[in-house]
Design an enzyme around this catalytic site. Structure first.
Site, PDB file in Angstrom:
ATOM      1  N   SER A   1       0.824  -1.204   0.000  1.00 31.65           N
ATOM      2  CA  SER A   1       0.000   0.000   0.000  1.00 31.65           C
ATOM      3  C   SER A   1       0.862   1.259   0.000  1.00 31.65           C
ATOM      4  O   SER A   1       1.996   1.266   0.472  1.00 31.65           O
ATOM      5  CB  SER A   1      -0.900   0.015   1.231  1.00 31.65           C
ATOM      6  OG  SER A   1      -1.688  -1.138   1.277  1.00 31.65           O
TER       7      SER A   1
HETATM    8  N1  SAH Z   1      -0.424  -4.853   3.937  1.00 30.39           N
HETATM    9  C1  SAH Z   1       0.159  -5.282   2.707  1.00 30.39           C
HETATM   10  C2  SAH Z   1      -0.867  -5.205   1.603  1.00 30.39           C
HETATM   11  C3  SAH Z   1      -0.747  -6.336   0.678  1.00 30.39           C
HETATM   12  S1  SAH Z   1      -1.998  -6.433  -0.560  1.00 30.39           S
HETATM   13  C4  SAH Z   1       1.367  -4.461   2.355  1.00 30.39           C
HETATM   14  O1  SAH Z   1       1.406  -3.265   2.712  1.00 30.39           O
HETATM   15  O2  SAH Z   1       2.277  -4.967   1.735  1.00 30.39           O
HETATM   16  C5  SAH Z   1      -3.154  -7.547   0.159  1.00 30.39           C
HETATM   17  C6  SAH Z   1      -2.672  -8.912   0.492  1.00 30.39           C
HETATM   18  O3  SAH Z   1      -3.797  -9.671   0.923  1.00 30.39           O
HETATM   19  C7  SAH Z   1      -2.092  -9.719  -0.680  1.00 30.39           C
HETATM   20  O4  SAH Z   1      -0.806 -10.137  -0.336  1.00 30.39           O
HETATM   21  C8  SAH Z   1      -3.035 -10.913  -0.839  1.00 30.39           C
HETATM   22  O5  SAH Z   1      -2.393 -12.100  -1.225  1.00 30.39           O
HETATM   23  C9  SAH Z   1      -3.616 -11.011   0.548  1.00 30.39           C
HETATM   24  N2  SAH Z   1      -4.899 -11.692   0.663  1.00 30.39           N
HETATM   25  C10 SAH Z   1      -5.979 -11.646  -0.145  1.00 30.39           C
HETATM   26  N3  SAH Z   1      -6.976 -12.410   0.340  1.00 30.39           N
HETATM   27  C11 SAH Z   1      -6.514 -12.952   1.515  1.00 30.39           C
HETATM   28  C12 SAH Z   1      -7.082 -13.837   2.487  1.00 30.39           C
HETATM   29  N4  SAH Z   1      -8.327 -14.317   2.406  1.00 30.39           N
HETATM   30  N5  SAH Z   1      -6.309 -14.174   3.543  1.00 30.39           N
HETATM   31  C13 SAH Z   1      -5.046 -13.706   3.672  1.00 30.39           C
HETATM   32  N6  SAH Z   1      -4.468 -12.875   2.797  1.00 30.39           N
HETATM   33  C14 SAH Z   1      -5.195 -12.496   1.716  1.00 30.39           C
END
Ligand code: SAH
Length: 232
Positions: free
Chosen positions: A72
């Site tokens: 993000s």
């Molecule tokens: N907080 C992270 C944002 C990553 S984007 C950062 O700043 O890097 C969102 C993430 O959620 C992705 O890595 C994706 O694989 C994960 N995601 C999506 N659905 C999910 C679920 N049901 N359980 C766990 N992770 C999930």
């Protein structure tokens, strides 16, 4: 003064960029919580992104981290952290570890952080960097975070960094009384809104914050079928 070696010079430049990021992107947009600002000045964001985009780590933008996922934008990380109102006593659940950057910010402020990621490669990368940086109060978990983490519930704070169709019922259930859930709500790939849910003795109360765009929360209590998203 001892001259700096090349590695030290590089680290120094990253620290300067990080301080500029906090001032220019975060404080300027009205975030003034000293603990959140201090966490953002501390965590080396450039170590959480793939080397190909390391030179853009302190840009005012989200960046690709592989597998169609993103880290993000710094301001969004700051805002979600402020909205979560994390304290040194908080037990926190993060859903969507991704790069592990938001996890590290939460770990600077909380007592304990559990973070769940559905993609094995991302969970592994986040686990390694968080351990290398010495975040001993973090537990990474591979799995479907839309179901929460019942064995560690209840949580004082829950931060979801992927967009859900509605606040996932298991997360509402796993929120402690007096707890706060921060979650982007809205269509996959469309305009969403950051929602804060608080739990009190008489139930759950929802307040909308700002518009946002996140990758979809894929899972049993998230989106079940999103085009272009491969299985973990
Ligand atoms: N907080 C992270 C944002 C990553 S984007 C950062 O700043 O890097 C969102 C993430 O959620 C992705 O890595 C994706 O694989 C994960 N995601 C999506 N659905 C999910 C679920 N049901 N359980 C766990 N992770 C999930």
């Amino acid at each position: 003064m001892t001259p700096r070696g090349p590695q030290e010079t590089l680290e120094h430049a990253q620290t300067e960029r990080r301080h500029a990021m906090v001032e220019g992107q975060i404080e300027r947009r009205g975030v003034h919580d000293p603990d959140v600002l201090s966490a953002l000045r501390t965590v080396p964001r450039h170590l959480f992104v793939p080397t190909e985009v390391e030179d853009r780590a302190y840009d005012d933008a989200a960046l690709p981290i592989g597998f169609g996922q993103t880290i993000s934008q710094p301001y969004i990380v700051a805002l979600m952290t402020v909205l979560a109102e994390v304290t040194l006593r908080s037990r926190v659940l993060e859903v969507g570890s991704g790069s592990g950057y938001q996890t590290a910010i939460l770990a600077e402020l909380a007592d304990r952080v559990y973070t769940v990621e559905r993609r094995r490669e991302l969970e592994e990368r986040a686990r390694l960097i968080l351990a290398k940086l010495g975040y001993h109060n973090v537990t990474t978990v591979l799995g479907d975070g839309s179901l929460g983490l019942p064995e560690q519930a209840p949580f004082d704070r829950i931060v979801v960094t992927a967009a859900a169709p509605s606040p996932p019922p298991p997360l509402l259930e796993q929120l402690a009384e007096g707890g706060r859930l921060v979650v982007p709500i809205g269509p996959a790939g469309g305009d969403q809104v950051l929602v804060v849910v608080t739990r009190t003795a008489d139930g759950w109360h929802e307040v909308e914050s700002i518009p946002c765009r996140f990758v979809p929360l894929l899972g049993e209590s998230g989106y079940r079928d999103v085009e272009g998203q491969e299985p973990p």
